[in-house]
Design an enzyme around this catalytic site. Sequence first.
Site, mmCIF file in Angstrom:
data_model
loop_
_atom_site.group_PDB
_atom_site.id
_atom_site.type_symbol
_atom_site.label_atom_id
_atom_site.label_comp_id
_atom_site.label_asym_id
_atom_site.label_seq_id
_atom_site.Cartn_x
_atom_site.Cartn_y
_atom_site.Cartn_z
ATOM 1 C CE1 TYR A 138 -3.135 2.957 0.437
ATOM 2 C CE2 TYR A 138 -3.507 2.302 2.713
ATOM 3 C CZ TYR A 138 -3.789 3.133 1.650
ATOM 4 O OH TYR A 138 -4.715 4.142 1.795
ATOM 5 N NE ARG A 142 -4.889 8.623 5.566
ATOM 6 C CZ ARG A 142 -5.833 8.786 6.473
ATOM 7 N NH1 ARG A 142 -5.535 8.915 7.747
ATOM 8 N NH2 ARG A 142 -7.104 8.822 6.126
ATOM 9 C CE LYS A 145 -6.130 1.645 -0.941
ATOM 10 N NZ LYS A 145 -6.722 1.652 0.414
ATOM 11 C CB ILE A 170 -8.616 -0.808 -2.491
ATOM 12 C CG1 ILE A 170 -8.069 -2.172 -2.936
ATOM 13 C CG2 ILE A 170 -9.060 -0.870 -1.029
ATOM 14 C CD1 ILE A 170 -6.890 -2.669 -2.137
#
Length: 309
Positions: free
Chosen positions: A142, A147, A170, A219
């Site tokens: 990911y 983030r 992802k 996703i």
Amino acid sequence: MDQSQQEFCAKLRGAFTALVTPLKENGDVDYEGFRKLINFQIDEGINGLVPLGTTGETPTLDDEEEEKLIRIAIEEIKGRVPVIIGAGSNSTKHMTEYVKRAKENGADAALVVTPYYNKPNDSGLIKHFEAAAAVGIPVMIYNIASRTGRNIPVGLMKRLAEIPGIIGVKEASGDINQMGDIIREISIPRKAAGNPFVVVSGDDGLTLPLIALGGDGVISVISNLIPKKIAAMTKALLEGNFEEGRRLHYELLSLAKTAFIETNPAPIKAAMNWAGIPVGPTRLPLGPLAPSSEPPLRAVLEQLGFKLK
């Protein structure tokens, strides 16, 4: 990659929901609400589910809550769709324990985020993902620099993709050029060689261009609310029906944007509650939506035909 992993990668095409974690008003996990949400998603035609991601507020869940949510997910899904369990941490030791937990509970794969805050160098990242893959369950990377503070560029992604057991990424870098280069330089050659490397969008608004470049799906956050629409859009795009896919993309684009008017998952949880899918509040440090954020989100939902509470 063995035959079973190749077959599994073939299932990782389409729309997967990054599930929210329903909470009661007192802040406890609403496990019955979680069961209902899972069945709602599957009944609406979603292609797969991703519990315990960032959208599931994992930074504020304790180990006991996470264990129970995983068991419920596997129990309710019953193999009807693939389940990828979020298993990330900025500690390699803790991450490895979480990947083992996912494997032992019967998950199909683990989603492992780039370690956040530490901002590891390349050698550290390689060792981190080697440790994840060594557990013996398929691992999806990911990549979300917004983030974590650390992007995985294409050159490093190539090295990570060579680790046995790393099956895809992802991609939530927000950089469509980077996404395209990963597809062109890693995914397309790997698929041609019978050794798939799956690339899915982590941004709802970029699903169309990612699939147009050769990607595999999304996703999604907004599919918590509209799984049937997201599944239909992704299906159309993957089948090459770009006229229908584009129509749905533009129909849903305002929601894809407004669902991030504040930090995810506060807006999508508010939207679901208003639309009659009770998922409760967020946990601190995520507070309720600011009053100024509510009107634009409600307006988008009303445009989509929702009758709001």
